[in-house]
Structures are given as C-alpha cells and as structure tokens.
Design an enzyme around this catalytic site. Structure first.
Site, PDB file in Angstrom:
ATOM      1  N   GLY A   1     -30.647  12.477  90.008  1.00  0.00           N
ATOM      2  CA  GLY A   1     -31.148  13.668  89.324  1.00  0.00           C
ATOM      3  C   GLY A   1     -30.016  14.670  89.211  1.00  0.00           C
TER       4      GLY A   1
ATOM      5  N   GLN B   1     -29.448  16.251  74.843  1.00  0.00           N
ATOM      6  CA  GLN B   1     -28.692  15.094  75.355  1.00  0.00           C
ATOM      7  C   GLN B   1     -29.095  13.774  74.679  1.00  0.00           C
ATOM      8  OE1 GLN B   1     -28.800  15.138  79.749  1.00  0.00           O
ATOM      9  NE2 GLN B   1     -26.652  15.745  79.580  1.00  0.00           N
TER      10      GLN B   1
ATOM     11  N   TYR C   1     -26.145  11.483  75.509  1.00  0.00           N
ATOM     12  CA  TYR C   1     -26.032  11.142  76.938  1.00  0.00           C
ATOM     13  C   TYR C   1     -27.221  10.289  77.400  1.00  0.00           C
ATOM     14  CZ  TYR C   1     -25.306  12.214  81.970  1.00  0.00           C
ATOM     15  OH  TYR C   1     -25.099  12.158  83.327  1.00  0.00           O
TER      16      TYR C   1
HETATM   17  N1  CAA Z   1     -36.165  22.645  76.580  1.00  0.00           N
HETATM   18  C1  CAA Z   1     -36.636  23.314  75.507  1.00  0.00           C
HETATM   19  N2  CAA Z   1     -35.900  24.201  74.820  1.00  0.00           N
HETATM   20  C2  CAA Z   1     -34.651  24.427  75.240  1.00  0.00           C
HETATM   21  C3  CAA Z   1     -34.093  23.755  76.342  1.00  0.00           C
HETATM   22  C4  CAA Z   1     -34.916  22.863  77.032  1.00  0.00           C
HETATM   23  N3  CAA Z   1     -34.487  22.183  78.116  1.00  0.00           N
HETATM   24  N4  CAA Z   1     -32.834  24.178  76.508  1.00  0.00           N
HETATM   25  C5  CAA Z   1     -32.597  25.058  75.531  1.00  0.00           C
HETATM   26  N5  CAA Z   1     -33.693  25.212  74.773  1.00  0.00           N
HETATM   27  C6  CAA Z   1     -33.890  26.084  73.629  1.00  0.00           C
HETATM   28  C7  CAA Z   1     -33.364  27.485  73.880  1.00  0.00           C
HETATM   29  O1  CAA Z   1     -34.325  28.272  74.515  1.00  0.00           O
HETATM   30  C8  CAA Z   1     -33.073  27.937  72.478  1.00  0.00           C
HETATM   31  O2  CAA Z   1     -34.283  28.292  71.819  1.00  0.00           O
HETATM   32  P1  CAA Z   1     -34.324  29.427  70.690  1.00  0.00           P
HETATM   33  O3  CAA Z   1     -33.470  28.951  69.556  1.00  0.00           O
HETATM   34  O4  CAA Z   1     -35.772  29.528  70.351  1.00  0.00           O
HETATM   35  O5  CAA Z   1     -33.757  30.647  71.358  1.00  0.00           O
HETATM   36  C9  CAA Z   1     -32.562  26.662  71.852  1.00  0.00           C
HETATM   37  O6  CAA Z   1     -33.120  25.582  72.563  1.00  0.00           O
HETATM   38  C10 CAA Z   1     -31.066  26.504  72.044  1.00  0.00           C
HETATM   39  O7  CAA Z   1     -30.495  27.150  71.032  1.00  0.00           O
HETATM   40  P2  CAA Z   1     -28.963  27.560  71.134  1.00  0.00           P
HETATM   41  O8  CAA Z   1     -28.493  27.834  69.755  1.00  0.00           O
HETATM   42  O9  CAA Z   1     -28.751  28.571  72.198  1.00  0.00           O
HETATM   43  O10 CAA Z   1     -28.337  26.205  71.618  1.00  0.00           O
HETATM   44  P3  CAA Z   1     -26.845  25.890  71.852  1.00  0.00           P
HETATM   45  O11 CAA Z   1     -26.323  25.200  70.663  1.00  0.00           O
HETATM   46  O12 CAA Z   1     -26.107  27.079  72.357  1.00  0.00           O
HETATM   47  O13 CAA Z   1     -26.977  24.832  73.026  1.00  0.00           O
HETATM   48  C11 CAA Z   1     -27.506  24.005  75.176  1.00  0.00           C
HETATM   49  C12 CAA Z   1     -27.319  25.236  74.313  1.00  0.00           C
HETATM   50  C13 CAA Z   1     -26.349  23.049  75.025  1.00  0.00           C
HETATM   51  C14 CAA Z   1     -28.766  23.300  74.814  1.00  0.00           C
HETATM   52  C15 CAA Z   1     -27.558  24.569  76.594  1.00  0.00           C
HETATM   53  O14 CAA Z   1     -28.749  25.282  76.753  1.00  0.00           O
HETATM   54  C16 CAA Z   1     -27.492  23.487  77.660  1.00  0.00           C
HETATM   55  O15 CAA Z   1     -26.422  23.067  78.049  1.00  0.00           O
HETATM   56  N6  CAA Z   1     -28.644  23.061  78.155  1.00  0.00           N
HETATM   57  C17 CAA Z   1     -28.681  22.121  79.286  1.00  0.00           C
HETATM   58  C18 CAA Z   1     -28.818  20.706  78.830  1.00  0.00           C
HETATM   59  C19 CAA Z   1     -28.858  19.871  80.061  1.00  0.00           C
HETATM   60  O16 CAA Z   1     -29.756  19.941  80.859  1.00  0.00           O
HETATM   61  N7  CAA Z   1     -27.834  19.036  80.258  1.00  0.00           N
HETATM   62  C20 CAA Z   1     -27.727  18.276  81.461  1.00  0.00           C
HETATM   63  C21 CAA Z   1     -26.332  18.401  81.958  1.00  0.00           C
HETATM   64  S1  CAA Z   1     -26.143  17.774  83.608  1.00  0.00           S
HETATM   65  C22 CAA Z   1     -26.121  16.128  83.415  1.00  0.00           C
HETATM   66  O17 CAA Z   1     -26.162  15.576  82.360  1.00  0.00           O
HETATM   67  C23 CAA Z   1     -26.040  15.326  84.687  1.00  0.00           C
HETATM   68  C24 CAA Z   1     -27.209  14.447  84.819  1.00  0.00           C
HETATM   69  O18 CAA Z   1     -27.114  13.265  84.617  1.00  0.00           O
HETATM   70  C25 CAA Z   1     -28.496  15.025  85.273  1.00  0.00           C
END
Ligand code: CAA
Length: 240
Positions: free
Chosen positions: A178, A144, A147
């Site tokens: 949160g 993010q 964001y």
């Molecule tokens: N911390 C550390 N590593 C993380 C992680 C994290 N939080 N999330 C994902 N990873 C890692 C995965 O384990 C993966 O590792 P490997 O390559 O070793 O397997 C790697 O990062 C992700 O690789 P991908 O190729 O699978 O990634 P992707 O391109 O498919 O993206 C993603 C996936 C978009 C990151 C997805 O995991 C996601 O959406 N994560 C959530 C992000 C998040 O928390 N967003 C908040 C949304 S809600 C909001 O924004 C409202 C608010 O205000 C709180």
C-alpha cells in the site's frame, strides 16, 4: 556459498530496505539504480552493498548490467524487480510520453530484468522472483491509469512465470504494497496524502522494512510451495 540476489531500484526507498534485509539474511546483494549517483554512493558507503547503474527500461543495458553482476558475484539466484516510477496525471491530461515512460520502466522493465536470468535459473534448477506491484494495480487509482496498468500487469507476469518455472524450482510471486513512507509517496501533494492516510485503517503509512520482510520470506527455502501468489501489505486499505 551465499545466494546472489539482485534488487532493481535497490539503493533507495523500498528497494534499499529489501537490499539491506536480504544482506542481513545472508545473501550477496547487488542493487541496481537508474540515475541518482549520490544516493547510490551513500547507500554503498553505508551498507557495503555494491550498486550498478542501468536503465531497466533498456533491454540491452539490463542484460549487460546483469552480466556484470554475474561476473562479479556469480549467478543470480534471486531477482527482486522493484524499480518503478510514477508520472501521475488525470487521464484527460496524461500524455503519450507519460504513458510510455511508466510502461517502459515498470512493466517492460520487469521483462528486461527477469529474462536475462531466466535460462540460468532453469539450468540450475533454482530461482526466486519477486515483483513489487502495488495496491493501485489491484484497485486502480485516480491519476494513475499508466501506473495501475503496469502494476496489474505485474500480477499477470508472476502468475505466468510461476507456471513456467515451477517444474524447474523457480517461484515467482508479487507483493502489493500500500502507501509506504518513501520519496514516491512523499511526492504526492500533502492534502491528497493526508486523505489517503485517512483511508488506511492502520492509521499510518507503511514502512519500507515491512515490505522487505515479505520479500525475505518469499525468497527463502521456506516459501518453496508459494508460487504465483500475491502478498497484500497495505494496512487494511483494500482487500482483494
Ligand atoms: N479522487 C477524486 N478526485 C481527485 C483525486 C482523487 N483521488 N485526486 C485529485 N482529484 C481531483 C481534484 O480534487 C481536482 O478536482 P477539481 O478539478 O474539481 O478541483 C482534480 O481531480 C485534479 O485537478 P488538477 O488540475 O489539480 O490536477 P493536476 O493535473 O494538478 O493533477 C494530481 C493532480 C496528479 C492528480 C495530484 O492530485 C496527485 O498526485 N494525486 C495523487 C495520485 C496518487 O495517489 N498517486 C499515488 C502515488 S504513490 C504510488 O504510486 C505508490 C504506490 O504504489 C501506492
């Protein structure tokens, strides 16, 4: 006369809860939305709250939309800049388009929402501005960069507006929710979401109404001395 409150992104998620809570508190509420006509129509049918369609990323559309609200309901006294989107991707995969979409909506969108009502608030000597920021603007978040930049930027906006508006009876404050049970959070992959919930000492997602009640307080007369501040509502996930 009831005060007029505008809630952007006010027909779904946290915004819908804010719109309803302000209506219950006696405000005349207008809710803007960007694209989901069906949800907006259902929201109006359920609540009687009028919805207006415009894209907060577009200054001219925002100004015209707000002028319509004011023609229908009177001058806007309360603005809740809530509209926001995510385009999550690890930085090495984030595209310029994903960056710009989020900056334009979440950050420039706040400018576009507040600027058209600012002079009126100054002239009338009263205004309440609440910007919905995020825990991820306080702590950053994997995937993010875009964001988190906007949500940190929101805090700079309210701290500056607070200084400019104070002598004119205007307050500007931010809320950093949160993880709240909304479509936005439900779009996070389940495994990742479960891991996030595991980091919340309260042991659950927040409810939209828990944020809405913070807004209702900040816009009330009781909160006149609270200006430029940030309410953190995240179940203890992160302390500033
Ligand atoms: N911390 C550390 N590593 C993380 C992680 C994290 N939080 N999330 C994902 N990873 C890692 C995965 O384990 C993966 O590792 P490997 O390559 O070793 O397997 C790697 O990062 C992700 O690789 P991908 O190729 O699978 O990634 P992707 O391109 O498919 O993206 C993603 C996936 C978009 C990151 C997805 O995991 C996601 O959406 N994560 C959530 C992000 C998040 O928390 N967003 C908040 C949304 S809600 C909001 O924004 C409202 C608010 O205000 C709180």
């Amino acid at each position: 006369m009831a005060r007029v409150a505008l809630v952007t992104g006010g027909s779904r998620g946290i915004g819908a809860a804010i719109s309803k809570t302000l209506q219950d508190a006696g405000y005349s509420v207008a809710a803007s939305y960007a694209g989901n006509d069906e949800a907006a129509a259902a929201f109006t049918a359920e609540t009687g709250i009028k919805t207006y369609k415009w894209n907060v990323a577009d200054y001219d559309a925002s100004k015209a939309g707000i002028e319509q609200v004011e023609a229908d309901m009177g001058p806007v006294d309360v603005v809740v800049a809530n509209a926001g989107i995510t385009r999550d991707a690890p930085f090495h995969k984030m595209t310029p388009q994903q960056w710009h979409d989020v900056i334009d909506t979440n950050l420039t969108g706040v400018f576009n929402t507040v600027h058209p009502v600012w002079n009126g608030m100054r002239e009338r000597g009263f205004g309440r501005i609440v910007v919905i920021s995020s825990i991820n603007g306080q702590k950053g978040q994997f995937a993010q960069v875009n964001y988190a930049a906007t949500k940190a930027g929101d805090l700079g906006i309210v701290k500056s507006l607070a200084q400019e508006g104070a002598a004119k009876g205007i307050t500007a404050n931010a809320i950093c929710p949160g993880y709240i049970a909304t479509d936005m959070v439900m779009a996070v992959p389940e495994k990742v979401r479960d891991a996030i919930i595991g980091q919340i000492p309260t042991g659950r997602l927040g409810e939209p109404e828990e944020i809405a009640r913070c807004v209702a307080f900040l816009v009330s007369d009781d909160a006149a001395f609270i200006n430029g501040s940030t309410i953190t509502a995240n179940g203890g996930q992160f302390f500033v």
